[in-house]
Each structure stands twice: as C-alpha cells, then as structure tokens.
Design a protein around this motif. Structure first.
Motif, short mmCIF file in Angstrom:
data_model
loop_
_atom_site.label_atom_id
_atom_site.label_comp_id
_atom_site.label_asym_id
_atom_site.label_seq_id
_atom_site.Cartn_x
_atom_site.Cartn_y
_atom_site.Cartn_z
N ARG A 127 0.81 -1.22 0.00
CA ARG A 127 0.00 0.00 0.00
C ARG A 127 0.84 1.27 0.00
NH1 ARG A 127 -4.30 1.46 3.66
NH2 ARG A 127 -5.70 2.29 2.11
N ARG A 128 1.93 1.24 -0.79
CA ARG A 128 2.72 2.45 -0.99
C ARG A 128 2.39 3.02 -2.36
NH1 ARG A 128 4.16 3.39 4.13
NH2 ARG A 128 5.70 1.96 4.92
N ARG A 129 3.13 4.07 -2.72
CA ARG A 129 2.89 4.68 -4.01
C ARG A 129 3.02 3.66 -5.15
NH1 ARG A 129 6.44 8.34 -1.98
NH2 ARG A 129 5.18 9.49 -0.51
N PRO A 130 2.27 3.84 -6.23
CA PRO A 130 2.26 2.86 -7.31
C PRO A 130 3.66 2.48 -7.82
CG PRO A 130 0.55 4.46 -7.67
CD PRO A 130 1.30 4.90 -6.45
N TRP A 131 4.55 3.48 -7.99
CA TRP A 131 5.84 3.12 -8.59
C TRP A 131 6.66 2.23 -7.68
CZ3 TRP A 131 10.53 4.32 -6.45
CH2 TRP A 131 10.56 5.35 -5.52
N ILE A 132 6.54 2.41 -6.36
CA ILE A 132 7.28 1.55 -5.43
C ILE A 132 6.77 0.12 -5.55
CG2 ILE A 132 7.76 1.10 -2.99
CD1 ILE A 132 7.58 4.03 -2.45
N ARG A 133 5.45 0.00 -5.59
CA ARG A 133 4.87 -1.34 -5.67
C ARG A 133 5.24 -2.01 -6.97
NH1 ARG A 133 -0.07 -1.77 -6.23
NH2 ARG A 133 -0.32 -3.75 -5.20
N SER A 134 5.20 -1.26 -8.09
CA SER A 134 5.50 -1.93 -9.35
C SER A 134 6.98 -2.28 -9.44
CB SER A 134 5.05 -1.13 -10.58
OG SER A 134 4.77 0.18 -10.24
N ALA A 135 7.85 -1.44 -8.88
CA ALA A 135 9.27 -1.78 -8.88
C ALA A 135 9.49 -3.08 -8.11
CB ALA A 135 10.08 -0.65 -8.24
N ALA A 136 8.87 -3.19 -6.94
CA ALA A 136 9.05 -4.38 -6.12
C ALA A 136 8.47 -5.61 -6.80
CB ALA A 136 8.39 -4.18 -4.75
N SER A 137 7.23 -5.47 -7.31
CA SER A 137 6.63 -6.68 -7.86
C SER A 137 7.29 -7.06 -9.19
CB SER A 137 5.11 -6.53 -8.01
OG SER A 137 4.82 -5.53 -8.95
N GLY A 138 7.85 -6.06 -9.91
CA GLY A 138 8.60 -6.37 -11.13
C GLY A 138 9.83 -7.20 -10.81
N THR A 139 10.59 -6.76 -9.81
CA THR A 139 11.78 -7.51 -9.39
C THR A 139 11.40 -8.93 -8.98
OG1 THR A 139 12.48 -5.41 -8.45
CG2 THR A 139 13.83 -7.34 -7.95
N GLU A 140 10.30 -9.02 -8.24
CA GLU A 140 9.88 -10.34 -7.79
C GLU A 140 9.53 -11.25 -8.96
OE1 GLU A 140 8.08 -8.40 -3.75
OE2 GLU A 140 6.72 -9.07 -5.33
N LEU A 141 8.87 -10.66 -9.95
CA LEU A 141 8.47 -11.46 -11.10
C LEU A 141 9.71 -12.00 -11.81
CD1 LEU A 141 5.92 -12.31 -12.52
CD2 LEU A 141 6.23 -10.43 -14.11
N VAL A 142 10.73 -11.13 -12.00
CA VAL A 142 11.96 -11.55 -12.66
C VAL A 142 12.61 -12.69 -11.86
CG1 VAL A 142 14.31 -10.83 -13.23
CG2 VAL A 142 12.37 -9.34 -13.77
N LEU A 143 12.68 -12.51 -10.55
CA LEU A 143 13.36 -13.51 -9.72
C LEU A 143 12.63 -14.85 -9.73
CD1 LEU A 143 14.53 -11.46 -6.62
CD2 LEU A 143 15.94 -12.59 -8.34
N THR A 144 11.30 -14.82 -9.71
CA THR A 144 10.58 -16.10 -9.69
C THR A 144 10.68 -16.80 -11.04
OG1 THR A 144 8.60 -14.79 -10.03
CG2 THR A 144 8.87 -15.77 -7.87
N SER A 145 10.78 -16.02 -12.12
CA SER A 145 10.77 -16.68 -13.42
C SER A 145 12.19 -17.07 -13.89
CB SER A 145 10.08 -15.81 -14.47
OG SER A 145 10.27 -14.46 -14.20
N PHE A 146 13.20 -16.56 -13.22
CA PHE A 146 14.58 -16.95 -13.54
C PHE A 146 14.81 -18.41 -13.17
CE2 PHE A 146 18.57 -14.30 -14.06
CZ PHE A 146 17.99 -13.46 -15.00
N PRO A 147 15.40 -19.23 -14.06
CA PRO A 147 15.80 -20.57 -13.62
C PRO A 147 16.88 -20.45 -12.54
CG PRO A 147 15.90 -20.37 -16.01
CD PRO A 147 15.69 -19.00 -15.47
N THR A 148 16.86 -21.34 -11.54
CA THR A 148 17.80 -21.24 -10.42
C THR A 148 19.25 -21.25 -10.89
OG1 THR A 148 16.18 -22.46 -9.16
CG2 THR A 148 18.35 -22.21 -8.17
N PHE A 149 19.57 -22.10 -11.89
CA PHE A 149 21.00 -22.20 -12.26
C PHE A 149 21.48 -20.93 -12.95
CE2 PHE A 149 20.76 -22.94 -16.83
CZ PHE A 149 19.47 -23.40 -17.00
N VAL A 150 20.56 -20.26 -13.67
CA VAL A 150 20.97 -19.00 -14.30
C VAL A 150 21.23 -17.94 -13.23
CG1 VAL A 150 20.29 -17.15 -15.89
CG2 VAL A 150 19.60 -19.50 -16.35
N LEU A 151 20.30 -17.90 -12.23
CA LEU A 151 20.47 -16.96 -11.13
C LEU A 151 21.79 -17.22 -10.42
CD1 LEU A 151 19.15 -14.80 -9.29
CD2 LEU A 151 18.24 -16.68 -7.94
N GLY A 152 22.09 -18.51 -10.17
CA GLY A 152 23.33 -18.88 -9.50
C GLY A 152 24.54 -18.44 -10.31
N LEU A 153 24.46 -18.66 -11.63
CA LEU A 153 25.58 -18.27 -12.50
C LEU A 153 25.81 -16.76 -12.45
CD1 LEU A 153 25.40 -20.42 -15.75
CD2 LEU A 153 27.25 -20.25 -14.08
#
Lengths: 310, 543
Positions: A127-153
């Motif tokens: 419940r913060r300003r829209p840009w803060i929320r979208s920045a956070a949820s964007g990062t989260e989306l990238v992290l969840t969709s990254f394969p673990t081995f790519v993230l590790g690399l």
C-alpha cells in the motif's frame, strides 16, 4: 481433545503421503530406461559379461517380478531398512546421514534469508505509491521466473569472478555458504513476498486497522503489530511450498557450487540408477514435507486462536 | 457562549485526481458536552466527514475547508505526526461491528491498553489496572476474564463495549461513534445507546454517525441530515424529527416501517394507506405446515445444542407469516427446515398436506420449486461472473420453458420487480444493493412459487431502499397472491409486513398470533422487552 484428533488425522494422512511417495518413485524408476545392473557394475562405458550381470541381478533381487520387488521393498521399509546403495555399498541411511548436515545448513540459512527478505519487502512496499509497488513486484516477477542455475551463475559471475568476495565453490566456512544461500533463497523470497504483500494490502483495508490508526498508532506500528501477524498466517500455510523449493533448489544449487550435500547425492544417485539411494532420498524429502506440515498445523493454533476454538 | 470544541466550515473532500466532491461544503460545530448526529444513507459522505476529524479521510483524499478546528486550534495543516498526538488521546473513535474493528488475533485487554501505551507513561501493571477499570466502566462483567479473551469469544454487545472502552481509555475530549449499534440486536442496541448516553455527561463532545434516525433520537442534541455530501437540514433533534422541513428528511422519516402497519406504502411520503381492513385467508390447506420441529447440532466435546425446539406453525396461501427474534434464536434454521434443506431431528414439515420425508426425490424437487427463498445478501447468492440475464435464464430454464422463450420470460420477471430489459447484461457488482435484491426477488418468482421465504431481505439496505423493497413485496403479494415467510430481527419491518407473527427466543416460539395483538397487547415478557427496545424516531400512532 478435538485438537488431538485433528493431529492424529493429519498424522495418518502423512503416512499415506509417504507410502504414495515410495510407490510413485519406485514405479518411476523402474519404468525409465537404463539397466540398473549394468550401471551398478561399472557405469555406461564398461562392458561386463552376461554372467557378471546375472549375478548382480540375483544379488539385488533385480531378476524377480516387479511386484515381488515392490512388496519386498515395502516390507523392508516398514522395518526401517532403506536398503544399501548399489554404488557406494553402504546403507542408504548412512549415505544420507553423511551428507545431511551440509544441506540442512544451506536450507536453514536460505529459509531464514527468504523469510526476512520477503517480510521486509512486503511490509515496506504494501500500500505504498504505485511506482514503489510496481518496482518491487517487477523484481519479484523476474526472480521467480529466472531458472535457479541462471540466477546462480549470475551471482557467481558478479560476486565471485568479478568482485572476488566469495569463493566459487566448496563447503569451506561461512563465506562459501553465502552465494548458494542467496541462489536458493531469492526465488522463494520473491514468491513469498508477492503473496505476503497481497495479503497485507487486504488486511490493511480492514476496520481494525482503522481502529488502530484512530488510537494514534504510527504506520510502522500498525503494519508490524497488527497487520503482519494476520498476513503471516498465509506464509505459514505456504511453508509446504517453501520446503519444496528448498529441496528442489538444493539439488541445482549444490551441483552448481560443487557442494557436498543431499541434493548432490540425489543427482549422482539418479544418473547412476542407484535405485535404493534415490528412493531413500525421495522418502527422506517426503518425510521432511510431512513433518513440516504437521508442525504447521500445530503452529496455526498458536498464531490464530480462532483455529482452536472455532 | 463557550468556544466550540469542533468547528468545521465549508468542508470539501474528493477522492482521486478528478473525482467529484464526496463531501460538498459541510459546516457544523460541536460544543463541549454536546452531541451532534450526522444522519444519512450510504454514500452521503457522513463517514468520510467523521474520519476527516481525525485526519484519516483515506487514501488519495483531497481535503479542503475554510476552517477545520479542534479545541480552538487549526488542524487543517496538521501533519501525520500532529494527528497521532490527537488520535486516541483527544479524540476517541468507535467503529461499527466490533468483530472486525478489533484485532482478532489479540486479547481485547491488549487492544484496550493500546492507546494507553501510546499516549501515557503508565507502567504495564498500571495499564492492566486501568483496562479492568475501563471494562467495569462500560459495564462488562468479569473484567479479569474478559480482558484475556479474544473478540470472537465475546458476544456482539460485549465486543462493542470493549471497543468503546478502548476509545475512551485516554479520556478524550471528543468521542466519534460511526454506526455504533448497526450490527447489534435490538435489546443489545438499546443497552449500548444507554452506555453512550451515559458517556455524554461532562464536557466532552460526541459525534454520532448513523443511517438510523431512531439511534439519533436517543443520543443527539442536534441533528444534521446529509445527502450527497451536503447538509440538507440541521437543527435540534426534536425539531428535525417531529417537524422536518426538508423533503428528504420527511421521506427518511416516512420510510421507517416501525410506525406503519401492513397496508401502507413506505416509499412515498407521507405514507399512503393502500388497504385498511385486515385481510381474510383461505385456511383450509396450508402451503407449508410445521409440527413440533426440533433441530440439534453437535457442539464441541460431544455436547448438543438445540437450536430449534418444538416449533409448530402453518403458512396459508397469500398470507405473510413473520418470524422475529434476535440472532441465535433459530429463525434461519427454521426456514431451512421448512425448505427441506436440513433434516429435522424431531417433528415434521408438510408441504400442501404431504410430509417432506414421505416424498420421492422427484416429488421433492417439484415441490421445492413452489417454495423459493430470498436472502439478506444477494451478492453472495449470485455467481459474480453471471449476468442478470444468465441468473434469471437459469431459474427460468428449470421451469421447462423452451430456450427461445426464456429471454422474454426473464424480461417479464424484471418488469415485475420494476427493472428494465437493459439490466439483463449487468453483473451483480454493477447493480446497487436495492437492484440486486430486486433481481433476487425476480429469480425467486421465476417458477411461480406459492411461498417465498424472505430471510432478512432488507436488513442490509438503506432505509429508503428498504422501503421500496418492502413496497415491492407487498405489491407482488397483492398481484400474484404469493405467501411470505418473512424472517427479520427488526420488529418495525415485521410489524409492517406481517399478517401473523411468531416471536422466537433460544429456539422456541414464545408467542404467536395476529400482528395487531402481538404489537398492541404482547403477552410474553420477552416480547414486551423486545418491543420496549424498539427505538422509534417519532411516537407510535395510537391504535
């Protein structure tokens, strides 16, 4: 009384889950291609005689019909005997026990990091300003969709090869634990944080939050003292998902960072068709899963008094 | 004259960038020791106005005012930090429905102690003492026990008392109560109003926000009637309620069903009498008859709770039987037994002379079509993704009508409830509460039922919408001859719609009879208690 009955029911269900896990993995291993006897003697490159293979099959009972093998396996299992590894020639329990410490260390530190990151991000961004929320949820989306081995690399390249802060591989000391921990923790943290934020935003709309604010409580207090506890119920519910993520992620992470551990053990056992060892690890994972869910069920009552009395 | 405690001049509030003003030029003052009531229907801006007085207008709100003063100081430029010093300490805030307004995961004692921890330097032990003292002050028995209990373990009345205790913990100069009794039963409501009335003494001010004129009549010294963000009438309580000047106030007062018996219209002011004489009914074969109904539920630890005991009654064609009682009196369970949705543990239900339990499954389905139900909250009884057309189409299809004729029938049903064909494409969320209830009634009418069970059908509606729905139900009964089993906790509504009344308490029928007899000469003490708890904005007309 009712509480005990509830736990007993869950316990019985847990035994059912274990049996299902044993049966499914047994079936899967026997259906897939490859000759266990061949793999046992020498691996893919060797060329043993038929006589040697027959003897190996007889030794391990591989010449019996499948249902006999299955019943024999279940029977031994009930006596607590997980069998002996084809490859390492040691009892499966011993083989897992030797590797367990390293994996537990990794899983616990990753779980801790994941929960702290998720709670922190969610509490700060809900419940913060829209840009803060979208920045956070964007990062989260990238992290969840990254394969673990790519993230590790990526983590390896940035923090190990370039910056040189952490060792590339191995099990030596806390420094070697950092990158594997984050590789394992980040995707889990991202998912948890998304769920937690949605939950928090819903809770923050509730009338009792307005009541708390109308008493003059500051925003941080409202979030931490009132809203968070409600939202945490959701996280506790998701602990099954967390365990799954940790166990699955451990296989990839341990391989990538060349760490000893149960994940590594599982991988070698699978590629060499070491059936007892694979079954052992699967059962072990299922047992962890069942126990954690049982604990969660009890913890519910502590967090939410309504569960017990309702 | 002393300086006012609160002075609001030309308050305007809007939400979002270009939103219209939800509060559109509201001005009032509250003197020390005075109680002002803001009255209006949902969306009138009364709650937004109240919240603005503690700086909690809401997300994205734009607040402008010529003056916004509390205790002589301008608060219109207050920062969050300033507001925190006022909230809880100088202004106490009581919200509707304490179950959701208290944190469900904390014992109520901790909730009450919270403002003390925030605004005073009391030690933990001293706070605990003070909490017990507060609980006693708001009339909570066994305060030591109650302080350790969670909101869901308390009754609605005790919860509301606990919430009030937390609001007055720091001895605020102003107490704001937003719909403080709306979720409560009539007798409990009366007790809470008495408690609030007692708190009024002294020089603290009070602002009561309510849609209910009778609540206001009990508490307020002055009343401001809000409509669409504007004050349309403002004056001393007695004057506004007994000699209303504005059309809207008159309509609001006329819409209260308590003062008008069956056969009068509510939604036009003044209430018009459409039928004067009591009606006669064919009492040879009842549509449904209940004989000694008993229903028990297994409670925790193998105890049994009897929720309906020895209930007998009959509903005849074209009449309305009202069942009145407070929550937990077994009204709804009785209705479910009648509809065959639950199996009775004793006694039996007959539908047009045949017992439910003797019917074959096919016969049961056929009979069930003649008995329909309308719930309190139609939103949760509609699939939110269905359009009105689909909701009605499904109900019509059950009657065996060919696909080609279904739409025409759906439109016809909508017309019966005064809605147009344009509503066919709407979804439940796109309708107002009153429109949704009309659709629910249309759906119930689809199989041409002989009896409609109405379970608190108007309890969630604003009083003027409630009046329209009650009028609609009366019209439909006149035209179609449908009978109603009308369940409500609201004696006023029951008085207005019923031909005969059953009064239920703890699963038992304590009194039954003709509506006039029950309301003018109640025999059972409980009925008398209920009636005395009914709050009327104006005295009941004689006879």
């Amino acid at each position: 009384m009712r509480q005990l009955k509830r736990i007993a029911t869950r316990f019985a269900a847990g035994v059912g889950v274990l049996w299902g896990a044993a049966t499914l993995s047994f079936a899967a291993l026997h259906v897939t291609a490859g000759d266990a006897a061949l793999a046992t003697v020498a691996g893919d490159g060797a060329n043993p005689t038929q006589a040697v293979l027959d003897r190996v099959r007889a030794d391990y009972g591989l010449d019996q019909p499948l249902w006999q093998q299955y019943l024999g396996y279940l029977g031994r299992l009930l006596q607590g005997d997980l069998g002996e590894s084809y490859q390492q020639r040691v009892p499966v329990a011993t083989a897992i026990g030797e590797q367990l410490g390293e994996t537990v260390q990794l899983a616990l530190s990753a779980a801790l990091v994941a929960v702290v990151l998720a709670v922190g991000t969610a509490v700060l961004t809900a419940r913060r300003r829209p840009w803060i929320r979208s920045a956070a949820s964007g990062t989260e989306l990238v992290l969840t969709s990254f394969p673990t081995f790519v993230l590790g690399l990526v983590l390896l390249i940035v923090f190990s090869f370039q910056a040189g802060w952490f060792p590339v591989s191995g099990n030596d000391g806390p420094a070697a634990l950092v990158l594997p921990t984050f590789t394992l923790a980040l995707p889990i943290a991202a998912t948890l944080s998304q769920v937690l934020r949605t939950e928090l935003e819903e809770v923050l709309e509730q009338p009792f939050i307005l009541t708390a604010r109308s008493r003059g409580m500051r925003d941080a207090g409202v979030r931490l003292r009132h809203a968070l506890r409600h939202a945490l119920i959701q996280i506790v519910t998701m602990s099954g998902f967390v365990i799954g993520g940790l166990l699955g992620g451990a296989v990839i992470t341990e391989t990538l960072f060349v760490r000893r551990g149960v994940g590594q053990l599982m991988l070698t056992a699978t590629t060499s068709k070491d059936i007892p060892l694979v079954l052992g690890v699967v059962l072990f994972a299922a047992a962890v899963y069942v126990v954690v869910n049982l604990v969660v069920d009890i913890v519910y009552g502590l967090i939410d008094p309504r569960v017990v009395t309702a | 004259m002393t300086a006012p405690l609160v002075r609001v001049d030309d308050l305007r509030v809007s939400f979002g960038g270009h939103g219209a003003d939800v509060v559109d030029g509201v001005s009032f003052t509250i003197a020390p020791g005075e109680c002002l009531a803001l009255v209006g229907e949902s969306g009138s801006g009364k709650s937004v106005t109240a919240r603005t007085l503690v700086g909690l207008t809401g997300h994205g709100a734009r607040v402008r005012a010529a003056a916004l003063q509390f205790d002589g100081r301008d608060v219109s430029r207050h920062t969050e930090r300033h507001w925190r010093g006022i909230r809880g300490a100088q202004v106490g805030f009581v919200l509707q429905d304490a179950l959701s307004s208290l944190d469900a995961l904390r014992p109520v004692g901790r909730e009450i102690a919270e403002p003390l921890a925030l605004h005073t330097t009391l030690t933990k032990a001293a706070r605990r003492e003070k909490v017990l003292e507060l609980l006693r002050a708001v009339g909570v028995p066994e305060p030591e026990l109650r302080a350790q209990q969670y909101p869901h373990q308390l009754s609605g009345g005790l919860r509301q008392r606990a919430l009030i205790a937390s609001a007055i913990a720091c001895g605020p100069r102003l107490l704001i109560a937003d719909e403080p009794t709306t979720a409560l039963d009539a007798t409990v409501q009366a007790q809470i109003l008495e408690l609030l009335g007692g708190l009024k003494r002294g020089d603290a001010g009070m602002l009561v926000v309510s849609h209910d004129l009778s609540v206001v009549a009990r508490l307020a010294d002055r009343v401001a009637v809000l409509r669409d963000g504007r004050i349309v009438e403002h004056g001393p309580t007695r004057q506004v309620l007994q000699d209303p000047q504005h059309e809207y106030t008159k309509a609001l007062l006329a819409a209260v069903p308590a003062t008008h018996a069956k056969g009068t219209r509510l939604s036009s002011a003044p209430a018009a009498v459409i039928r004067a004489t009591p009606r006669e009914f064919d009492r040879s074969t009842p549509i449904v008859a209940a004989e000694g109904l008993v229903k028990t539920y297994a409670g925790p630890d193998r105890t049994h709770r009897t929720v309906v005991r020895e209930v007998s009654f009959a509903v005849h064609p074209g009449e309305t039987l009202g069942i009145v009682g407070e929550s937990g009196s077994g009204k709804t369970t009785t209705a479910r037994l009648i509809l065959g949705l639950e199996r009775a543990d004793g006694g039996h239900v007959s539908v047009r002379g045949r017992r439910w339990d003797s019917l074959s499954p096919a016969d049961k389905r056929a009979e069930r079509r003649r008995l329909q139900i309308v719930y309190q909250d139609p939103l949760s009884s509609f699939d939110p993704r269905y359009t009105v057309g689909r909701v009605l189409g499904e109900a019509v299809a059950v009657t065996g009508l060919r696909a080609a004729q279904r739409r025409d029938r759906a439109v016809e049903l909508l017309e019966q409830v005064s809605l147009g064909a344009e509503h066919l494409k709407r979804r439940p969320l796109e309708l107002s509460g009153g429109q949704r209830q009309r659709v629910a009634i249309a759906r119930a009418l689809a199989p041409e039922p002989e009896l409609i069970v109405c379970d608190e059908p108007v309890s969630a509606l604003d009083v003027s919408v409630q009046a329209q729905i009650l009028d609609l139900l009366a019209d439909l009964q006149e035209r179609l001859g449908v009978a109603y089993l009308f369940i409500s906790h609201d004696l006023g509504v029951i008085h207005h719609v019923s031909d005969r009344v059953l009064v239920m308490k703890d699963g038992e029928v304590v009194e039954s009879g003709d509506v006039r007899q029950i309301f003018t000469a109640p025999a059972h003490p409980y009925t008398r208690t209920l009636l005395s708890a009914v709050l009327t904005p104006a005295p009941l007309p004689a006879g």
